[in-house]
Design an enzyme around this catalytic site. Sequence first.
Site, PDB file in Angstrom:
ATOM      1  N   LYS A  23       0.315  -1.646   0.010  1.00 46.73           N
ATOM      2  CA  LYS A  23       0.031   0.046   0.073  1.00 46.73           C
ATOM      3  C   LYS A  23       0.737   0.573   0.121  1.00 46.73           C
ATOM      4  CE  LYS A  23      -2.529   1.815   4.124  1.00 46.73           C
ATOM      5  NZ  LYS A  23      -2.103   2.954   4.108  1.00 46.73           N
ATOM      6  N   ASP A  44      -3.649   4.021  -1.754  1.00 41.88           N
ATOM      7  CA  ASP A  44      -4.063   5.061  -1.092  1.00 41.88           C
ATOM      8  C   ASP A  44      -4.324   6.134  -1.020  1.00 41.88           C
ATOM      9  OD1 ASP A  44      -5.973   5.137   1.399  1.00 41.88           O
ATOM     10  OD2 ASP A  44      -4.611   3.995   3.173  1.00 41.88           O
ATOM     11  N   LYS A 102      -7.357   7.932  -1.249  1.00 41.35           N
ATOM     12  CA  LYS A 102      -8.558   8.541  -0.604  1.00 41.35           C
ATOM     13  C   LYS A 102      -8.868   9.642  -1.396  1.00 41.35           C
ATOM     14  CE  LYS A 102      -7.533   6.908   4.101  1.00 41.35           C
ATOM     15  NZ  LYS A 102      -6.026   6.385   4.020  1.00 41.35           N
ATOM     16  N   ASP A 124     -14.001  14.677  -4.486  1.00 40.71           N
ATOM     17  CA  ASP A 124     -14.245  15.382  -5.321  1.00 40.71           C
ATOM     18  C   ASP A 124     -15.766  15.059  -6.334  1.00 40.71           C
ATOM     19  OD1 ASP A 124     -13.386  17.887  -7.067  1.00 40.71           O
ATOM     20  OD2 ASP A 124     -11.277  17.441  -6.253  1.00 40.71           O
ATOM     21  N   THR A 129     -11.742   5.967  10.965  1.00 37.68           N
ATOM     22  CA  THR A 129     -11.396   5.092  12.377  1.00 37.68           C
ATOM     23  C   THR A 129     -10.604   6.555  12.985  1.00 37.68           C
ATOM     24  OG1 THR A 129      -9.079   3.935  11.818  1.00 37.68           O
ATOM     25  CG2 THR A 129     -11.427   2.742  11.976  1.00 37.68           C
ATOM     26  N   ARG A 136       3.458  -1.387  10.395  1.00 33.27           N
ATOM     27  CA  ARG A 136       4.670  -1.288  11.586  1.00 33.27           C
ATOM     28  C   ARG A 136       5.121  -2.856  11.851  1.00 33.27           C
ATOM     29  NH1 ARG A 136       2.669   3.396  14.678  1.00 33.27           N
ATOM     30  NH2 ARG A 136       0.670   2.186  13.425  1.00 33.27           N
TER      31      ARG A 136
HETATM   32  O1  C5P Z   1       1.537   0.381  10.775  1.00 33.23           O
HETATM   33  P1  C5P Z   1       0.462  -0.022  10.752  1.00 33.23           P
HETATM   34  O2  C5P Z   1       0.021  -1.810  10.925  1.00 33.23           O
HETATM   35  O3  C5P Z   1      -0.628   0.468  12.739  1.00 33.23           O
HETATM   36  O4  C5P Z   1      -0.097   0.757   9.541  1.00 33.23           O
HETATM   37  C1  C5P Z   1      -1.944   0.599   9.029  1.00 33.23           C
HETATM   38  C2  C5P Z   1      -2.044   1.384   8.138  1.00 33.23           C
HETATM   39  O5  C5P Z   1      -4.091   1.474   7.298  1.00 33.23           O
HETATM   40  C3  C5P Z   1      -1.594   2.716   7.835  1.00 33.23           C
HETATM   41  O6  C5P Z   1      -0.925   3.207   6.874  1.00 33.23           O
HETATM   42  C4  C5P Z   1      -2.365   3.533   8.074  1.00 33.23           C
HETATM   43  O7  C5P Z   1      -2.534   5.073   8.086  1.00 33.23           O
HETATM   44  C5  C5P Z   1      -3.655   2.766   7.833  1.00 33.23           C
HETATM   45  N1  C5P Z   1      -5.070   3.130   7.861  1.00 33.23           N
HETATM   46  C6  C5P Z   1      -5.292   2.964   9.503  1.00 33.23           C
HETATM   47  N2  C5P Z   1      -6.787   3.326   9.754  1.00 33.23           N
HETATM   48  C7  C5P Z   1      -7.748   3.576   9.272  1.00 33.23           C
HETATM   49  C8  C5P Z   1      -7.531   3.405   7.817  1.00 33.23           C
HETATM   50  C9  C5P Z   1      -5.995   3.609   7.671  1.00 33.23           C
HETATM   51  O8  C5P Z   1      -4.542   2.622  10.527  1.00 33.23           O
HETATM   52  N3  C5P Z   1      -8.429   3.952   9.473  1.00 33.23           N
END
Ligand code: C5P
Length: 239
Positions: free
Chosen positions: A38, A65, A67, A70, A124, A215
């Site tokens: 992503k 991603d 999003k 518009d 979220t 992560r």
């Molecule tokens: O490192 P981690 O597993 O928390 O990364 C989650 C990814 O998903 C990040 O790119 C974050 O921006 C994205 N994301 C999220 N929660 C959301 C929408 C997107 O963690 N509601």
Amino acid sequence: MSPVIEKNPRIIVALDFPVEALALELVSGLDPKLCRLKVGKEMFTRLGPGFVEKLAAKGFDIFLDLKFHDIPNTVAAACAAAADLGVWMVNVHASGGRKMMETARERLETLSHRPLLIGVTILTSLGQEDIAEVGYTGTPAKNVVRLATLADSAGLDGIVCSPLEAGEVRPNVNDNFLLVTPGVRPASASQDDQKRVMTPLDALNNGADMLVIGRPITAADNPLESLKNIQAEIAGFSK
Ligand code: C5P
């Protein structure tokens, strides 16, 4: 025509790095047979389309991603531009409305190989008071289900939602409507700044189809091993 949706590999690794070299170093140790990638707003804004094309050329499916939100014509054109980059999945805000989603979908339908088009429902990061302040009534979960239903009826291929919401959304949408969920943490991993998390297997059992994981893989000492461990955790899931 709808593309045949191959759900495997179900893990989408979120590349959130400030510089290209770090991302490329990580990607060089990953395998397109085991994960998708992503690319979000930070890396795309710094590095541009060339970065996405570089990753796609390595054989990875790319979820762009960005999003989009518009007027219908602008979003449709942006989705077509994403398709030209060869990405596998692109997303728009479902709150952009039915016409916006339908126009984007129709534009992509004209292409021989189109990316999957999914919707963002309620971020979220927004709680009850936040959504009330921008004019939504009811709980975040109720709005997620409403926007998911709208995205489904507008012809989108799925939505992004939290794994905790997936269980409420699943009975209200088509069986082949994809639920893509971030907020996933292997039982053994740190939660980082995520607050409402589920393990990969629990997320799938709750109705998720694909898991966005950052992560726990990108910050691991051995990212490939971490990815393989998560794959092993979900290997028993076969829906
Ligand atoms: O490192 P981690 O597993 O928390 O990364 C989650 C990814 O998903 C990040 O790119 C974050 O921006 C994205 N994301 C999220 N929660 C959301 C929408 C997107 O963690 N509601």
